[in-house]
Design a protein around this motif. Sequence first.
Motif, PDB file in Angstrom:
ATOM      1  N   ILE A  22       0.857  -1.190   0.000  1.00  0.00           N
ATOM      2  CA  ILE A  22       0.000   0.000   0.000  1.00  0.00           C
ATOM      3  C   ILE A  22       0.894   1.241   0.000  1.00  0.00           C
ATOM      4  CG2 ILE A  22      -1.733   1.303   1.320  1.00  0.00           C
ATOM      5  CD1 ILE A  22      -2.771  -1.336   0.058  1.00  0.00           C
ATOM      6  N   GLU A  23       0.567   2.206  -0.849  1.00  0.00           N
ATOM      7  CA  GLU A  23       1.342   3.439  -0.877  1.00  0.00           C
ATOM      8  C   GLU A  23       1.261   4.115   0.482  1.00  0.00           C
ATOM      9  OE1 GLU A  23       0.442   6.074  -4.115  1.00  0.00           O
ATOM     10  OE2 GLU A  23       0.252   4.407  -5.520  1.00  0.00           O
ATOM     11  N   PRO A  24       2.341   4.766   0.919  1.00  0.00           N
ATOM     12  CA  PRO A  24       2.305   5.443   2.223  1.00  0.00           C
ATOM     13  C   PRO A  24       1.150   6.423   2.317  1.00  0.00           C
ATOM     14  CG  PRO A  24       4.537   5.412   1.347  1.00  0.00           C
ATOM     15  CD  PRO A  24       3.628   4.894   0.254  1.00  0.00           C
ATOM     16  N   LEU A  25       0.487   6.401   3.451  1.00  0.00           N
ATOM     17  CA  LEU A  25      -0.590   7.340   3.714  1.00  0.00           C
ATOM     18  C   LEU A  25      -0.432   7.863   5.130  1.00  0.00           C
ATOM     19  CD1 LEU A  25      -2.886   5.608   5.580  1.00  0.00           C
ATOM     20  CD2 LEU A  25      -3.153   4.522   3.376  1.00  0.00           C
ATOM     21  N   VAL A  26      -1.124   8.928   5.438  1.00  0.00           N
ATOM     22  CA  VAL A  26      -1.004   9.543   6.755  1.00  0.00           C
ATOM     23  C   VAL A  26      -2.002   8.894   7.704  1.00  0.00           C
ATOM     24  CG1 VAL A  26      -1.197  11.682   8.068  1.00  0.00           C
ATOM     25  CG2 VAL A  26      -0.207  11.717   5.764  1.00  0.00           C
ATOM     26  N   MET A  27      -1.493   8.435   8.834  1.00  0.00           N
ATOM     27  CA  MET A  27      -2.323   7.838   9.881  1.00  0.00           C
ATOM     28  C   MET A  27      -2.650   8.926  10.895  1.00  0.00           C
ATOM     29  SD  MET A  27      -3.723   5.086  11.280  1.00  0.00           S
ATOM     30  CE  MET A  27      -2.953   3.630  10.567  1.00  0.00           C
ATOM     31  N   SER A  28      -3.938   9.125  11.154  1.00  0.00           N
ATOM     32  CA  SER A  28      -4.366  10.079  12.173  1.00  0.00           C
ATOM     33  C   SER A  28      -4.777   9.321  13.425  1.00  0.00           C
ATOM     34  CB  SER A  28      -5.557  10.905  11.672  1.00  0.00           C
ATOM     35  OG  SER A  28      -5.152  11.763  10.637  1.00  0.00           O
ATOM     36  N   VAL A  29      -4.302   9.805  14.566  1.00  0.00           N
ATOM     37  CA  VAL A  29      -4.591   9.148  15.846  1.00  0.00           C
ATOM     38  C   VAL A  29      -5.058  10.203  16.837  1.00  0.00           C
ATOM     39  CG1 VAL A  29      -3.640   7.782  17.741  1.00  0.00           C
ATOM     40  CG2 VAL A  29      -2.840   7.379  15.396  1.00  0.00           C
ATOM     41  N   ASN A  30      -6.202   9.959  17.471  1.00  0.00           N
ATOM     42  CA  ASN A  30      -6.732  10.866  18.489  1.00  0.00           C
ATOM     43  C   ASN A  30      -5.948  10.729  19.790  1.00  0.00           C
ATOM     44  OD1 ASN A  30      -8.741  11.740  16.771  1.00  0.00           O
ATOM     45  ND2 ASN A  30     -10.306  10.409  17.636  1.00  0.00           N
ATOM     46  N   LEU A  31      -5.709  11.862  20.425  1.00  0.00           N
ATOM     47  CA  LEU A  31      -5.092  11.887  21.746  1.00  0.00           C
ATOM     48  C   LEU A  31      -6.132  12.304  22.772  1.00  0.00           C
ATOM     49  CD1 LEU A  31      -1.770  13.856  21.056  1.00  0.00           C
ATOM     50  CD2 LEU A  31      -2.032  11.378  21.297  1.00  0.00           C
ATOM     51  N   SER A  32      -6.010  11.782  23.966  1.00  0.00           N
ATOM     52  CA  SER A  32      -6.848  12.273  25.065  1.00  0.00           C
ATOM     53  C   SER A  32      -6.163  13.496  25.667  1.00  0.00           C
ATOM     54  CB  SER A  32      -7.008  11.195  26.135  1.00  0.00           C
ATOM     55  OG  SER A  32      -5.780  11.012  26.823  1.00  0.00           O
ATOM     56  N   ALA A  33      -6.929  14.282  26.404  1.00  0.00           N
ATOM     57  CA  ALA A  33      -6.358  15.455  27.076  1.00  0.00           C
ATOM     58  C   ALA A  33      -5.277  15.032  28.065  1.00  0.00           C
ATOM     59  CB  ALA A  33      -7.456  16.240  27.782  1.00  0.00           C
ATOM     60  N   VAL A  34      -5.495  13.920  28.771  1.00  0.00           N
ATOM     61  CA  VAL A  34      -4.513  13.424  29.735  1.00  0.00           C
ATOM     62  C   VAL A  34      -3.229  13.029  29.012  1.00  0.00           C
ATOM     63  CG1 VAL A  34      -4.020  11.566  31.381  1.00  0.00           C
ATOM     64  CG2 VAL A  34      -6.259  12.682  31.392  1.00  0.00           C
ATOM     65  N   GLN A  35      -3.358  12.312  27.914  1.00  0.00           N
ATOM     66  CA  GLN A  35      -2.181  11.885  27.155  1.00  0.00           C
ATOM     67  C   GLN A  35      -1.412  13.088  26.627  1.00  0.00           C
ATOM     68  OE1 GLN A  35      -3.185   9.348  23.887  1.00  0.00           O
ATOM     69  NE2 GLN A  35      -1.089   8.682  23.546  1.00  0.00           N
ATOM     70  N   PHE A  36      -2.136  14.095  26.164  1.00  0.00           N
ATOM     71  CA  PHE A  36      -1.493  15.272  25.608  1.00  0.00           C
ATOM     72  C   PHE A  36      -0.660  16.006  26.661  1.00  0.00           C
ATOM     73  CE2 PHE A  36      -1.523  19.793  24.311  1.00  0.00           C
ATOM     74  CZ  PHE A  36      -0.881  19.668  23.084  1.00  0.00           C
ATOM     75  N   ARG A  37      -1.122  16.000  27.904  1.00  0.00           N
ATOM     76  CA  ARG A  37      -0.412  16.698  28.971  1.00  0.00           C
ATOM     77  C   ARG A  37       0.750  15.885  29.536  1.00  0.00           C
ATOM     78  NH1 ARG A  37      -5.774  18.100  30.330  1.00  0.00           N
ATOM     79  NH2 ARG A  37      -5.815  16.540  31.981  1.00  0.00           N
ATOM     80  N   HIS A  38       0.917  14.646  29.095  1.00  0.00           N
ATOM     81  CA  HIS A  38       1.995  13.810  29.616  1.00  0.00           C
ATOM     82  C   HIS A  38       3.340  14.370  29.161  1.00  0.00           C
ATOM     83  CE1 HIS A  38       4.188  10.203  30.799  1.00  0.00           C
ATOM     84  NE2 HIS A  38       3.112   9.897  31.510  1.00  0.00           N
ATOM     85  N   ALA A  39       4.255  14.512  30.089  1.00  0.00           N
ATOM     86  CA  ALA A  39       5.530  15.203  29.827  1.00  0.00           C
ATOM     87  C   ALA A  39       6.350  14.575  28.712  1.00  0.00           C
ATOM     88  CB  ALA A  39       6.350  15.257  31.114  1.00  0.00           C
ATOM     89  N   ASN A  40       6.263  13.261  28.544  1.00  0.00           N
ATOM     90  CA  ASN A  40       7.133  12.624  27.553  1.00  0.00           C
ATOM     91  C   ASN A  40       6.436  12.327  26.231  1.00  0.00           C
ATOM     92  OD1 ASN A  40       5.511  10.454  28.160  1.00  0.00           O
ATOM     93  ND2 ASN A  40       7.189   9.009  28.498  1.00  0.00           N
ATOM     94  N   LEU A  41       5.288  12.956  25.973  1.00  0.00           N
ATOM     95  CA  LEU A  41       4.550  12.668  24.737  1.00  0.00           C
ATOM     96  C   LEU A  41       5.416  12.821  23.480  1.00  0.00           C
ATOM     97  CD1 LEU A  41       1.888  12.013  23.172  1.00  0.00           C
ATOM     98  CD2 LEU A  41       1.476  14.484  23.162  1.00  0.00           C
ATOM     99  N   PRO A  42       6.076  13.955  23.253  1.00  0.00           N
ATOM    100  CA  PRO A  42       6.852  14.081  22.015  1.00  0.00           C
ATOM    101  C   PRO A  42       7.945  13.014  21.875  1.00  0.00           C
ATOM    102  CG  PRO A  42       6.478  16.237  22.964  1.00  0.00           C
ATOM    103  CD  PRO A  42       6.039  15.225  23.988  1.00  0.00           C
ATOM    104  N   SER A  43       8.662  12.724  22.960  1.00  0.00           N
ATOM    105  CA  SER A  43       9.721  11.722  22.865  1.00  0.00           C
ATOM    106  C   SER A  43       9.140  10.322  22.677  1.00  0.00           C
ATOM    107  CB  SER A  43      10.636  11.771  24.092  1.00  0.00           C
ATOM    108  OG  SER A  43       9.908  11.539  25.268  1.00  0.00           O
TER     109      SER A  43
END
Length: 195
Positions: A22-43
Amino acid sequence: LIGEWVLRHALSELKRWMSEGIEPLVMSVNLSAVQFRHANLPSMVSRLLNGLQLSPDLLTLELTESAMMQGPELAIDVLAELHGRGIAMAIDDFGTGYSSLAYLKRFRASQLKIDQSFVRDLAEDADTRAIVASTIRLARALGIQSIAEGVETEDQQALLSQMACDAIQGYYLSRPLPAADLLTLLRQKPKFTTL
């Protein structure tokens, strides 16, 4: 964390689909507010992408406008760090969270997703059409892609196309599918973007 499991599972599916041709496509994933505030999310996100040898531009994380506005200064910092790592961010359910335009211009979002409550009344209500058209113009002026959620009818799709909305999602394109059925659909190379 359940959020990390969901993200790992979604990215693993994407990797599997690509390995099956399958050709590469963009996967979208929902985050919860709690997950978004987690300090290590970007890493954590970078670690998962690197572990699967996936480019960051194949992932878009989605967070509701309301969740971003629970701590807008933190959101600005996290969005900037994700952006710096090449990871796109979408503001989900836009129009329902009372965000300030002053914050909107500071969020490093690549997509603005127009809430389905506006799309639902699009064909019948002139005020709704005015709001949606203005939102699309605002997104374009800020260099952000506009996506209409919950599109179910050809009339809605046609109006959004006239308004120059960048993309749509909803039952008009497909009902939610199990991963195996989605893989079959992807092999048929459907034209998902109808605008």
